[in-house]
Design an enzyme around this catalytic site. Structure first.
Site, PDB file in Angstrom:
ATOM      1  N   ARG A 177      -2.278 -30.640 -11.762  1.00  0.00           N
ATOM      2  CA  ARG A 177      -3.209 -29.530 -11.950  1.00  0.00           C
ATOM      3  C   ARG A 177      -2.629 -28.429 -12.834  1.00  0.00           C
ATOM      4  O   ARG A 177      -3.259 -27.424 -13.081  1.00  0.00           O
ATOM      5  CB  ARG A 177      -3.660 -28.963 -10.609  1.00  0.00           C
ATOM      6  CG  ARG A 177      -2.564 -28.379  -9.757  1.00  0.00           C
ATOM      7  CD  ARG A 177      -3.091 -27.932  -8.407  1.00  0.00           C
ATOM      8  NE  ARG A 177      -2.941 -26.487  -8.223  1.00  0.00           N
ATOM      9  CZ  ARG A 177      -3.458 -25.804  -7.214  1.00  0.00           C
ATOM     10  NH1 ARG A 177      -4.180 -26.429  -6.317  1.00  0.00           N
ATOM     11  NH2 ARG A 177      -3.294 -24.524  -7.117  1.00  0.00           N
ATOM     12  N   ARG A 205       6.885 -25.906   3.714  1.00  0.00           N
ATOM     13  CA  ARG A 205       7.812 -25.040   3.006  1.00  0.00           C
ATOM     14  C   ARG A 205       7.530 -23.618   3.455  1.00  0.00           C
ATOM     15  O   ARG A 205       6.371 -23.247   3.667  1.00  0.00           O
ATOM     16  CB  ARG A 205       7.636 -25.155   1.491  1.00  0.00           C
ATOM     17  CG  ARG A 205       8.034 -26.501   0.927  1.00  0.00           C
ATOM     18  CD  ARG A 205       9.502 -26.796   1.119  1.00  0.00           C
ATOM     19  NE  ARG A 205      10.352 -25.976   0.251  1.00  0.00           N
ATOM     20  CZ  ARG A 205      11.674 -25.904   0.326  1.00  0.00           C
ATOM     21  NH1 ARG A 205      12.315 -26.593   1.267  1.00  0.00           N
ATOM     22  NH2 ARG A 205      12.371 -25.147  -0.509  1.00  0.00           N
ATOM     23  N   ARG A 239      -2.274 -25.940 -22.496  1.00  0.00           N
ATOM     24  CA  ARG A 239      -3.313 -25.585 -23.454  1.00  0.00           C
ATOM     25  C   ARG A 239      -2.763 -25.510 -24.872  1.00  0.00           C
ATOM     26  O   ARG A 239      -1.753 -24.843 -25.103  1.00  0.00           O
ATOM     27  CB  ARG A 239      -3.924 -24.232 -23.089  1.00  0.00           C
ATOM     28  CG  ARG A 239      -4.509 -24.191 -21.698  1.00  0.00           C
ATOM     29  CD  ARG A 239      -5.240 -22.886 -21.468  1.00  0.00           C
ATOM     30  NE  ARG A 239      -5.745 -22.844 -20.083  1.00  0.00           N
ATOM     31  CZ  ARG A 239      -5.481 -21.866 -19.227  1.00  0.00           C
ATOM     32  NH1 ARG A 239      -4.754 -20.842 -19.605  1.00  0.00           N
ATOM     33  NH2 ARG A 239      -5.979 -21.897 -18.013  1.00  0.00           N
ATOM     34  N   ARG A 288      10.623 -16.288  -7.831  1.00  0.00           N
ATOM     35  CA  ARG A 288       9.906 -15.340  -8.680  1.00  0.00           C
ATOM     36  C   ARG A 288      10.044 -13.933  -8.121  1.00  0.00           C
ATOM     37  O   ARG A 288      10.440 -13.744  -6.969  1.00  0.00           O
ATOM     38  CB  ARG A 288       8.437 -15.717  -8.832  1.00  0.00           C
ATOM     39  CG  ARG A 288       7.622 -15.667  -7.556  1.00  0.00           C
ATOM     40  CD  ARG A 288       6.159 -16.032  -7.832  1.00  0.00           C
ATOM     41  NE  ARG A 288       5.356 -16.007  -6.610  1.00  0.00           N
ATOM     42  CZ  ARG A 288       4.044 -16.191  -6.573  1.00  0.00           C
ATOM     43  NH1 ARG A 288       3.377 -16.400  -7.694  1.00  0.00           N
ATOM     44  NH2 ARG A 288       3.391 -16.155  -5.429  1.00  0.00           N
TER      45      ARG A 288
END
Length: 373
Positions: free
Chosen positions: A171, A249, A175, A280
């Site tokens: 998924r 997780r 692009r 992150r």
């Protein structure tokens, strides 16, 4: 008092079901073991910033009915999710698009980018991808896999990419345009005033809400208080793990308030090298463009470093590990759940399913339509 429905969990699934039950004239009690409502979408206001306490939540949907529904409880801003990847100080645009390919290879046209990916795919000799690594290389080539996918994914899942199923990455948007909007969704944004306020509006008419309350510690007494239970906790916990633990997780957050107006200039920066321990950093103010609800610039900022880990009993379960072993175990638990006449299992934990927010809402609306008479 006996209620028509006892709803265990005040997250999106429970809140939507509660609203629909009240709209149908039913009596509703809600309980949650956390000290706050709204489940994982809970936002807490800190120095004018709505902090996403349990990780970033960006609402996005192509479901027109769900979009109309959530707009009854909140006004959404125009936030667009355009993350940045940081690989050892090199910054790349996500999702993979022409900005990414130009920075990685110096290519300028979509044809050049496609040719570079195709050459790397051929060199790797992958025809039928058998795992995540092979799937990623076949999608974006070796360079992008090594710098922007491998380290991040292995930190996130705690497993080598060669041992992860290919479908996890299918998924992933790729692009050959300069579109860096992560989601292919017609509607996208963050509720102005935070998710907690949106959930408050959903459950404003509920007859009784008890927080810091663990259903499983006193389930017989709670069951006696309602005709039907809507349970949104972990399905294996409901059955006392008698068939074994489902795997998840988990995520640990290190959140800091900084005396600075700008830490990283973007809501989300992914750290894609293996050496950086966090996956992150979220800078929460940028979900609302760095301004408070009156449009004033916010002088401070709040950041959250995210660390992915293997779930252990007592941890917060976040992402179901939907491999063959866990899927088979969930089917056994679901069969047990189907025999619980007075209990409906719903939501991410009750159904052991990774749900986007719009899908949770759609599922709760569908369930409410089926069982609320």
């Amino acid at each position: 008092m006996k209620y028509d429905y006892l709803i265990v969990g005040t997250g999106l699934y429970g809140a939507v079901f509660a609203h629909e039950a009240k709209a149908a004239g039913k009596t509703v009690m809600m309980i949650d073991k956390r000290p706050n409502i709204a489940g994982n979408v809970y936002t807490k206001k800190v120095e004018g910033i709505h902090v996403h306490e349990y990780g970033a939540h960006i609402f996005h949907t192509n479901n027109e009915a769900v979009w109309q529904y959530v707009n009854r409880f909140a006004t959404f801003n125009r936030f667009t999710n355009s993350p940045v990847a940081n690989y050892k100080g090199e910054l790349y645009s996500l999702p993979f698009n022409m900005y990414t390919f130009n920075k990685m290879w110096g290519v300028v046209t979509p044809q050049e980018a496609a040719a570079k990916i195709e050459a790397q795919r051929k060199e790797a000799g992958i025809t039928e991808p058998k795992n995540l690594e092979e799937q990623a290389i076949s999608l974006v080539g070796t360079d992008i896999y090594e710098k922007l996918i491998k380290g991040y994914t292995e930190k996130q899942w705690g497993r080598p990419c060669t041992e992860l199923p290919a479908f996890i990455i299918k998924r992933l948007p790729v692009r050959l345009t300069f579109d860096n909007n992560y989601f292919n969704a017609l509607h996208q944004g963050i509720p102005i005033g935070g998710y907690t306020r949106m959930v408050e509006n959903m459950i404003a008419d509920v007859d009784r809400i008890e927080l810091n309350t663990d259903y499983l510690e006193n389930r017989e007494a709670f069951n006696a208080m309602a005709d039907q239970v809507i349970y949104t906790g972990p399905i294996d916990a409901y059955f006392d793990y008698k068939l074994g633990h489902l795997e998840y997780r988990s995520v640990r957050f290190e959140t800091e308030l900084l005396d600075s107006d700008n830490f990283q200039g973007n809501a989300a920066v992914n750290y894609t090298d293996a050496e950086t321990p966090w996956t992150r950093i979220i800078e929460h103010k940028w979900f609302e463009f760095g301004k408070d609800e009156k449009g004033q610039d916010l002088p401070k900022t709040v950041i959250s470093r995210e660390y992915s880990s293997e779930w252990q009993p007592g941890d917060e379960p976040y992402y179901p590990v939907n491999d063959d072993k866990n899927s088979a175990l969930y089917k056994q638990y679901k069969a047990l759940g189907d025999n619980e006449d007075h209990v409906v299992f719903g939501g991410r934990l009750g159904e052991y399913k990774y749900y986007d927010m719009d899908a949770v809402i759609a599922s709760a609306l569908d369930q409410a339509k089926q069982i609320i008479q």
